[in-house]
Design an enzyme around this catalytic site. Structure first.
Site, PDB file in Angstrom:
ATOM      1  N   ASP A  53       0.951  -1.537   0.258  1.00  0.00           N
ATOM      2  CA  ASP A  53       0.391  -0.136   0.213  1.00  0.00           C
ATOM      3  C   ASP A  53       0.801   1.412   0.378  1.00  0.00           C
ATOM      4  O   ASP A  53       2.743   1.104   0.185  1.00  0.00           O
ATOM      5  CB  ASP A  53      -0.684   0.309   0.994  1.00  0.00           C
ATOM      6  CG  ASP A  53      -1.529   1.609   1.676  1.00  0.00           C
ATOM      7  OD1 ASP A  53      -2.519   1.609   0.339  1.00  0.00           O
ATOM      8  OD2 ASP A  53      -1.796   1.649   1.810  1.00  0.00           O
ATOM      9  N   ASP A  56      -0.415   4.918   0.583  1.00  0.00           N
ATOM     10  CA  ASP A  56      -0.294   6.077   2.470  1.00  0.00           C
ATOM     11  C   ASP A  56       0.029   5.789   4.011  1.00  0.00           C
ATOM     12  O   ASP A  56      -0.774   4.058   4.248  1.00  0.00           O
ATOM     13  CB  ASP A  56      -2.031   7.069   2.053  1.00  0.00           C
ATOM     14  CG  ASP A  56      -1.684   7.429   0.869  1.00  0.00           C
ATOM     15  OD1 ASP A  56      -0.945   8.211   0.522  1.00  0.00           O
ATOM     16  OD2 ASP A  56      -2.423   7.434  -0.008  1.00  0.00           O
ATOM     17  N   ASP A  83      -3.522  12.375  -0.413  1.00  0.00           N
ATOM     18  CA  ASP A  83      -4.074  13.010  -1.176  1.00  0.00           C
ATOM     19  C   ASP A  83      -4.766  13.805  -0.158  1.00  0.00           C
ATOM     20  O   ASP A  83      -5.105  15.290   0.142  1.00  0.00           O
ATOM     21  CB  ASP A  83      -5.511  11.797  -0.904  1.00  0.00           C
ATOM     22  CG  ASP A  83      -5.525  11.163  -2.555  1.00  0.00           C
ATOM     23  OD1 ASP A  83      -4.549  11.514  -2.828  1.00  0.00           O
ATOM     24  OD2 ASP A  83      -6.492  10.128  -1.887  1.00  0.00           O
ATOM     25  N   ASP A 123      -5.029   3.621  -3.415  1.00  0.00           N
ATOM     26  CA  ASP A 123      -5.564   4.851  -3.222  1.00  0.00           C
ATOM     27  C   ASP A 123      -5.600   6.241  -4.110  1.00  0.00           C
ATOM     28  O   ASP A 123      -6.755   6.608  -3.332  1.00  0.00           O
ATOM     29  CB  ASP A 123      -7.398   4.359  -2.397  1.00  0.00           C
ATOM     30  CG  ASP A 123      -8.260   4.516  -3.045  1.00  0.00           C
ATOM     31  OD1 ASP A 123      -8.567   4.508  -4.320  1.00  0.00           O
ATOM     32  OD2 ASP A 123      -9.651   4.683  -2.574  1.00  0.00           O
TER      33      ASP A 123
END
Length: 242
Positions: free
Chosen positions: A8, A10, A19, A99
Site C-alpha cells: 500500500d 499512504d 491526498d 488509492d
C-alpha cells in the site's frame, strides 16, 4: 523463484496520506467546509477530483503542488527497505496498489530516488489538463461489495498474479504490506505460507485480530507479522533471500 513485495502507499510507504498532504499547497492550508462536506463514503477519488479542481481555481501551479508533495515524510525504514529491493531486482518483484494517484506516487518515489525499486504502480490515473488543473479517473470498476467503487485491491492483485503466471512468472512467497481497511480484501487470495504485514496500531491489524471463525480458516494459512518500521520488513525479506 522470485519473491513478490506488495505495498500500500499512504501510511505504509509514506507516513501520511498523500491526498490530504496536497492541501498544504493552498494558501490557507485547509479546505472550505462546502468542499469537505461533499465527500460521499466509498467515493474518495471523485472527492479528490473536486479538491484538485479547487486547487486549480486558486491558480496553484503544478510545480508548487510537486514541491509540496515531495516533502511528505517516508515511514521509518521504508527508504532503506526500498533501496534494498532496488539492489535485489533479480530476486524481488515489487508493486504498489494504492488509492492515491499516479502523479503523486511518481513524484514522491522520484524525489527519494526510489523509482527503480517498484516494477508496477496500480492506482488512480491522474494527468494535468491544458489549464494545468490535475484531473483523475477511477482505477477500474469491479463487483466487490467490500471495497470503494474505484479500487478493489484483491482484483488488482489477482489479475497481476494471473498475468505473471501466464508469462511464466511464479512467486515462492508474497509479502503484502499495508495499514488500511481496503488492505484486508487482497489477503484472501494469498497462498499458503504468504505473509500479511499490517502496520501496528492501524486498521488492518485491528481487522485481522477481529476476524470471525470462518475467515480465520483463511488466515491460518498465512503468516501475520505486524510491523512498525520498514527495517523489520527488511529483516524478514533478507532472511528469506539468504
Amino acid at each position: 523463484m522470485k519473491t513478490l513485495m506488495v505495498f500500500d502507499f499512504d501510511h505504509t510507504v509514506v507516513d501520511d496520506n498523500s491526498d490530504t498532504w496536497v492541501i498544504k499547497c493552498t494558501p490557507e492550508q485547509s479546505l472550505p467546509d462546502w468542499l469537505k462536506n461533499s465527500y460521499e463514503k466509498g467515493r474518495w477519488t471523485e472527492y479528490m477530483g473536486r479538491v484538485m479542481s479547487y486547487i486549480g481555481d486558486l491558480s496553484v501551479s503544478p510545480d508548487t503542488i510537486r514541491n509540496v508533495m515531495e516533502t511528505i515524510p517516508y515511514t521509518d525504514g521504508m527508504i532503506e527497505l526500498l533501496t534494498y529491493i532496488s539492489g535485489h531486482k533479480s530476486d524481488i518483484d515489487c508493486i504498489i496498489i494504492s488509492d492515491s494517484n499516479t502523479i503523486f506516487i511518481e513524484w514522491i518515489l522520484q524525489a527519494a530516488g526510489l523509482h527503480s525499486a517498484v516494477d508496477r504502480v496500480f492506482t488512480n490515473p491522474a494527468t494535468f489538463d491544458n489549464r494545468d488543473y490535475m484531473t483523475m479517473q477511477c482505477h477500474h470498476s469491479h463487483d466487490c461489495k467490500q471495497c470503494p467503487v474505484n479500487l478493489c485491491k484483491r482484483k488488482v492483485l489477482g489479475d497481476f498474479l494471473e498475468s505473471q503466471a501466464e508469462a511464466g512468472v511464479h512467486y515462492r512467497k508474497t509479502f503484502y504490506v499495508g495499514d488500511g481497511g481496503n488492505d484486508l480484501c487482497p489477503a484472501h487470495i494469498l497462498k499458503d505460507g504468504d505473509v500479511v504485514m499490517p502496520r501496528k496500531g492501524y486498521t488492518l491489524e485491528k481487522l485481522l485480530s477481529k476476524m470471525n471463525e470462518r475467515d480465520k480458516t483463511i488466515l491460518s494459512r498465512l503468516q501475520i507479522i505486524p510491523w512498525t518500521s520498514g527495517k523489520e520488513i527488511l529483516k524478514e525479506l533478507d532472511a528469506l533471500n539468504h
